[in-house]
Scaffold this active site. Sequence first.
Site, PDB file in Angstrom:
ATOM      1  N   LYS A   1      -9.907  -3.814  19.550  1.00 50.15           N
ATOM      2  CA  LYS A   1      -8.482  -3.983  19.803  1.00 50.15           C
ATOM      3  C   LYS A   1      -8.081  -3.526  21.207  1.00 50.15           C
ATOM      4  O   LYS A   1      -6.903  -3.526  21.555  1.00 50.15           O
ATOM      5  CB  LYS A   1      -7.667  -3.269  18.721  1.00 50.15           C
TER       6      LYS A   1
ATOM      7  N   PRO B   1      -1.883 -12.062  10.859  1.00 45.98           N
ATOM      8  CA  PRO B   1      -2.289 -11.816  12.253  1.00 45.98           C
ATOM      9  C   PRO B   1      -2.530 -10.326  12.470  1.00 45.98           C
ATOM     10  O   PRO B   1      -1.883  -9.492  11.830  1.00 45.98           O
ATOM     11  CB  PRO B   1      -1.070 -12.279  13.063  1.00 45.98           C
ATOM     12  N   ASP B   2      -3.472 -10.002  13.342  1.00 44.84           N
ATOM     13  CA  ASP B   2      -3.705  -8.600  13.697  1.00 44.84           C
ATOM     14  C   ASP B   2      -2.814  -8.284  14.899  1.00 44.84           C
ATOM     15  O   ASP B   2      -3.100  -8.700  16.027  1.00 44.84           O
ATOM     16  CB  ASP B   2      -5.186  -8.367  14.008  1.00 44.84           C
ATOM     17  N   ILE B   3      -1.741  -7.560  14.635  1.00 42.66           N
ATOM     18  CA  ILE B   3      -0.716  -7.319  15.668  1.00 42.66           C
ATOM     19  C   ILE B   3      -1.298  -6.503  16.820  1.00 42.66           C
ATOM     20  O   ILE B   3      -1.132  -6.834  17.997  1.00 42.66           O
ATOM     21  CB  ILE B   3       0.494  -6.561  15.060  1.00 42.66           C
TER      22      ILE B   3
ATOM     23  N   ASN C   1       0.863  -1.183   0.000  1.00 42.27           N
ATOM     24  CA  ASN C   1       0.000   0.000   0.000  1.00 42.27           C
ATOM     25  C   ASN C   1       0.901   1.236   0.000  1.00 42.27           C
ATOM     26  O   ASN C   1       2.117   1.107   0.167  1.00 42.27           O
ATOM     27  CB  ASN C   1      -0.926  -0.038   1.231  1.00 42.27           C
TER      28      ASN C   1
ATOM     29  N   ASP D   1      -3.483  -6.779   5.541  1.00 42.92           N
ATOM     30  CA  ASP D   1      -4.392  -7.695   6.241  1.00 42.92           C
ATOM     31  C   ASP D   1      -4.290  -9.124   5.716  1.00 42.92           C
ATOM     32  O   ASP D   1      -4.595 -10.075   6.423  1.00 42.92           O
ATOM     33  CB  ASP D   1      -5.838  -7.202   6.087  1.00 42.92           C
TER      34      ASP D   1
ATOM     35  N   PHE E   1      -4.215   3.422  14.838  1.00 46.05           N
ATOM     36  CA  PHE E   1      -4.686   4.319  13.795  1.00 46.05           C
ATOM     37  C   PHE E   1      -5.769   3.578  13.025  1.00 46.05           C
ATOM     38  O   PHE E   1      -5.769   2.343  12.985  1.00 46.05           O
ATOM     39  CB  PHE E   1      -3.546   4.681  12.834  1.00 46.05           C
TER      40      PHE E   1
ATOM     41  N   LYS F   1     -12.832  -0.511  15.774  1.00 46.74           N
ATOM     42  CA  LYS F   1     -11.452  -0.980  15.950  1.00 46.74           C
ATOM     43  C   LYS F   1     -10.938  -0.661  17.352  1.00 46.74           C
ATOM     44  O   LYS F   1     -10.230  -1.452  17.968  1.00 46.74           O
ATOM     45  CB  LYS F   1     -10.534  -0.347  14.896  1.00 46.74           C
TER      46      LYS F   1
ATOM     47  N   LYS G   1      10.142 -16.179 -10.314  1.00 48.95           N
ATOM     48  CA  LYS G   1       9.219 -15.195 -10.896  1.00 48.95           C
ATOM     49  C   LYS G   1       8.073 -15.904 -11.627  1.00 48.95           C
ATOM     50  O   LYS G   1       8.327 -16.806 -12.446  1.00 48.95           O
ATOM     51  CB  LYS G   1       9.996 -14.307 -11.865  1.00 48.95           C
TER      52      LYS G   1
HETATM   53  O1  PMT Z   1       2.968   6.329   6.350  1.00 50.18           O
HETATM   54  P1  PMT Z   1       2.293   7.585   5.817  1.00 50.18           P
HETATM   55  O2  PMT Z   1       2.462   7.760   4.336  1.00 50.18           O
HETATM   56  O3  PMT Z   1       2.689   8.813   6.610  1.00 50.18           O
HETATM   57  O4  PMT Z   1       0.723   7.385   6.021  1.00 50.18           O
HETATM   58  C1  PMT Z   1       0.182   7.382   7.313  1.00 50.18           C
HETATM   59  C2  PMT Z   1      -0.967   6.365   7.442  1.00 50.18           C
HETATM   60  C3  PMT Z   1      -2.102   6.776   6.534  1.00 50.18           C
HETATM   61  C4  PMT Z   1      -0.459   4.965   7.071  1.00 50.18           C
HETATM   62  C5  PMT Z   1      -1.391   6.388   8.953  1.00 50.18           C
HETATM   63  O5  PMT Z   1      -1.787   7.675   9.306  1.00 50.18           O
HETATM   64  C6  PMT Z   1      -2.510   5.411   9.231  1.00 50.18           C
HETATM   65  O6  PMT Z   1      -3.682   5.729   9.117  1.00 50.18           O
HETATM   66  N1  PMT Z   1      -2.146   4.173   9.664  1.00 50.18           N
HETATM   67  C7  PMT Z   1      -3.065   3.059   9.875  1.00 50.18           C
HETATM   68  C8  PMT Z   1      -3.196   2.282   8.603  1.00 50.18           C
HETATM   69  C9  PMT Z   1      -4.022   1.026   8.741  1.00 50.18           C
HETATM   70  O7  PMT Z   1      -3.549   0.004   8.336  1.00 50.18           O
HETATM   71  O8  PMT Z   1      -5.128   1.130   9.366  1.00 50.18           O
HETATM   72  P2  PMT Z   1      -6.157  -0.127   9.627  1.00 50.18           P
HETATM   73  O9  PMT Z   1      -7.435   0.545   9.869  1.00 50.18           O
HETATM   74  O10 PMT Z   1      -6.068  -1.111   8.521  1.00 50.18           O
HETATM   75  O11 PMT Z   1      -5.605  -0.789  10.940  1.00 50.18           O
HETATM   76  C10 PMT Z   1      -6.051  -0.411  12.233  1.00 50.18           C
HETATM   77  C11 PMT Z   1      -4.906  -0.520  13.222  1.00 50.18           C
HETATM   78  O12 PMT Z   1      -4.530  -1.892  13.384  1.00 50.18           O
HETATM   79  C12 PMT Z   1      -3.660   0.210  12.811  1.00 50.18           C
HETATM   80  O13 PMT Z   1      -3.097   0.802  13.964  1.00 50.18           O
HETATM   81  C13 PMT Z   1      -2.746  -0.885  12.272  1.00 50.18           C
HETATM   82  O14 PMT Z   1      -1.368  -0.592  12.477  1.00 50.18           O
HETATM   83  C14 PMT Z   1      -3.174  -2.099  13.086  1.00 50.18           C
HETATM   84  N2  PMT Z   1      -3.071  -3.379  12.361  1.00 50.18           N
HETATM   85  C15 PMT Z   1      -3.783  -3.578  11.226  1.00 50.18           C
HETATM   86  C16 PMT Z   1      -3.727  -4.806  10.576  1.00 50.18           C
HETATM   87  C17 PMT Z   1      -2.924  -5.826  11.119  1.00 50.18           C
HETATM   88  N3  PMT Z   1      -2.838  -7.001  10.543  1.00 50.18           N
HETATM   89  N4  PMT Z   1      -2.243  -5.604  12.254  1.00 50.18           N
HETATM   90  C18 PMT Z   1      -2.317  -4.407  12.880  1.00 50.18           C
HETATM   91  O15 PMT Z   1      -1.683  -4.202  13.924  1.00 50.18           O
END
Ligand code: PMT
Length: 399
Positions: A342, A303-305, A208, A277, A324, A338, A287
């Site tokens: 979480k 896994p969701d960390i 991403n 995810d 975030f 979330k 390749k």
């Molecule tokens: O890096 P930049 O270009 O500055 O951009 C910043 C950002 C947009 C990446 C940042 O501000 C942001 O929004 N980060 C969260 C991105 C995200 O993956 O969000 P989510 O809604 O998918 O995940 C929710 C939370 O769970 C996040 O804190 C994520 O780190 C965490 N997560 C998600 C999936 C996963 N498998 N494990 C996780 O821990």
Amino acid sequence: MFNGKSILLGVSGGIAAYKAAELARSFIREGAGVQVVMTAGAQRFITPLTLQVLSEQPVATDLFDPGLESQIGHIQMARAAHLVVVAPATANVLAKAAAGLADDYLTTVLLATTAPVLFCPAMNTRMLEHPATRRSLETLRQLGYSVLEPDAGQLACGEEGAGRLPDPPVILEAACRLLTPPSLQGRRFLVSAGPTWEPLDPVRFITNPSSGKMGFALARMAARRGAEVTLVSGPSSLASPTGISTVRVRTALDMEQAVLEHARNMDAIIMTAAVGDYRPAHAASQKIKKSSDTMTIPLIRNPDILASLGKSRPHGVRQVLVGFAAETEHLIENAREKLIQKNLDFIVANNLGESGSGFGVDTNRVKIIDPTGAIEELPMLTKDEVAARILDRVESILS
Ligand code: PMT
């Protein structure tokens, strides 16, 4: 970084003196007023006129200058400075400052100032490693001065090794830390940043557009406040911030391992990383070749960390957990879900549809939501400013 601050920039006579011009400009660009003081040696490498034009102020060179000294200028300068930066600092200046000598403008100001002082040594490796220079540096540290370790690399003398003057952003960051109240001293922070790469084959991956900027800003700002910071970053072109232990990872599984390994003793964990995810169920060892017109790739859940950190929060100690939420629709509802799922202290909701906000840019517009349902809407801010607001909240929870 330095709005309203007066920086006294001491320049001594090494080949890196020419870099003082860029350094002075960088401080000014960040809002500082810069007063330059040059030693006699420095003036053999770069003219006072250059630094005078850049700093828009007369450069102090002569302790007995009747013009500048009619008002005992060196004492006034020493008083006016919020911070003194000596860059480059030669072995000679370090030795004189360590011995308390005051035989020119710069060393006199160094004795007269009560402002924090940052020495940025730059010289030939052997001179740097000489026990006399090491002793000077040790003495300066014991006297309460700060010393920025020089970079290693190819030196002007043709030799390789430590002794290069760090680039202006590194010096500015160290300077900024000295001017920031150490409100997070003794605290440990873990910040995750950037995207993950989920490989399909050795040369392709699912990812991403996360640049790491938001997470790096948080790590930097926490370190400025004195926290001991570990930054776990997915692939990002950003340089590892100075003084921050940076762990580089590629996949979500790598990130999980690194985060869980470091999580235990942390006072706060902030997950800004855009963790994939899903990952391809099998990464091909070679390749993948074009064969049919369409292709289906089975994916499996990563896994969701953050959720697992939320489930296993340590008992008996306060560990602040911040997530975030990057959303393209139903920002508040999705972020709230979330936050609860979480088990977080608060969540930072990021509307990806808004221009100037989210991936890749230097600004962000977020809403901070806490478990009571309260929402704080922040205006469009730089990512450093957003980081500062998030840290204010973490600090108030910790205290
Ligand atoms: O890096 P930049 O270009 O500055 O951009 C910043 C950002 C947009 C990446 C940042 O501000 C942001 O929004 N980060 C969260 C991105 C995200 O993956 O969000 P989510 O809604 O998918 O995940 C929710 C939370 O769970 C996040 O804190 C994520 O780190 C965490 N997560 C998600 C999936 C996963 N498998 N494990 C996780 O821990």
